[in-house]
Design an enzyme around this catalytic site. Sequence first.
Site, PDB file in Angstrom:
ATOM      1  N   LEU A 271      52.543  88.024  94.115  1.00  0.00           N
ATOM      2  CA  LEU A 271      51.752  88.731  93.100  1.00  0.00           C
ATOM      3  C   LEU A 271      50.276  88.881  93.472  1.00  0.00           C
ATOM      4  O   LEU A 271      49.441  89.154  92.618  1.00  0.00           O
ATOM      5  CB  LEU A 271      51.867  88.029  91.740  1.00  0.00           C
ATOM      6  CG  LEU A 271      53.229  88.134  91.072  1.00  0.00           C
ATOM      7  CD1 LEU A 271      53.263  87.315  89.792  1.00  0.00           C
ATOM      8  CD2 LEU A 271      53.582  89.588  90.770  1.00  0.00           C
TER       9      LEU A 271
ATOM     10  N   CYS B 180      49.923  79.404  92.175  1.00  0.00           N
ATOM     11  CA  CYS B 180      50.212  80.232  90.994  1.00  0.00           C
ATOM     12  C   CYS B 180      51.711  80.268  90.672  1.00  0.00           C
ATOM     13  O   CYS B 180      52.105  80.145  89.527  1.00  0.00           O
ATOM     14  CB  CYS B 180      49.690  81.646  91.200  1.00  0.00           C
ATOM     15  SG  CYS B 180      47.911  81.712  91.486  1.00  0.00           S
ATOM     16  N   HIS B 181      52.535  80.462  91.706  1.00  0.00           N
ATOM     17  CA  HIS B 181      53.975  80.575  91.479  1.00  0.00           C
ATOM     18  C   HIS B 181      54.796  79.737  92.432  1.00  0.00           C
ATOM     19  O   HIS B 181      56.021  79.802  92.430  1.00  0.00           O
ATOM     20  CB  HIS B 181      54.404  82.043  91.543  1.00  0.00           C
ATOM     21  CG  HIS B 181      53.702  82.876  90.518  1.00  0.00           C
ATOM     22  ND1 HIS B 181      52.602  83.632  90.820  1.00  0.00           N
ATOM     23  CD2 HIS B 181      53.903  83.003  89.191  1.00  0.00           C
ATOM     24  CE1 HIS B 181      52.169  84.216  89.705  1.00  0.00           C
ATOM     25  NE2 HIS B 181      52.934  83.859  88.718  1.00  0.00           N
ATOM     26  N   GLY B 182      54.135  78.964  93.306  1.00  0.00           N
ATOM     27  CA  GLY B 182      54.854  78.014  94.147  1.00  0.00           C
ATOM     28  C   GLY B 182      55.406  78.531  95.452  1.00  0.00           C
ATOM     29  O   GLY B 182      56.418  78.022  95.923  1.00  0.00           O
TER      30      GLY B 182
END
Length: 187
Positions: free
Chosen positions: A133, A151-153
Site C-alpha cells: 500500500l 503498517c501491514h506486516g
Amino acid sequence: MSANDTIDPSRRDFLYVATGTAGVIGAAALAWPFIDQMRPDASTLAASSVEVDVSSLTPGMSLTVKWRGKPVFIRNRTPEEVKAAQDVALAELKDPVARNANLASDAEATDIDRSAGEGKENWIIMVGVCTHLGCVPLGQQGDFGGWFCPCHGSHYDTAGRIRKGPAPENLHVPAFAFISDTTIRIG
C-alpha cells in the site's frame, strides 16, 4: 446585385478557406498556454536523476535519498547479508521476478539480479516503497533481516525480496549506474 450577375466561385472558396484557417490558428493560439502548462517544470526535470556519493558507507551501513519524490534505499551489505540472500532458493520466493529496471522485465529474483551486479554484489539500491500500500519499510528489521513494513506486516529479505506478508512484489530497483567507484547515478 441583379439576378444576371454571377459570383466568382474561386473568390468565395478562397474566403471560406481563409476564414477557416484563421479560426484554426486562433484556436491553436488560445489552446497553447493550456497545453504548455502541462509540461514538467525545471525542478522536476532536475530531479529525474540524482548522483549519490557512497564513499562513506562501510559494509552494514545504509543511506536513504529522495528521487522523484520517493525514498531510495542504498545499502552496502555485509558479506553475511549477501550470503544469506544468495542461499535463498527461488522456489521459496513469493515474487520470483527481479523487478530491476536495469534488466529484462522477466529476469529472475536471484540475489545478483537484485544487486548492483558482478563485483558489486554488496550494493543494493531499491525504491523504498512497500509494494502493498505504499508505506515506507524500516531497514534491517523483520524476520529476514532486510526490511519490515510495520503498517501491514510485509517482511523483505536482505535483497529486498518479499518473503512474508501481504505485499505482492519485491521492492523495485530503479535504473541506476555506478559512474565511479564511489558515486551512483539513480535515474
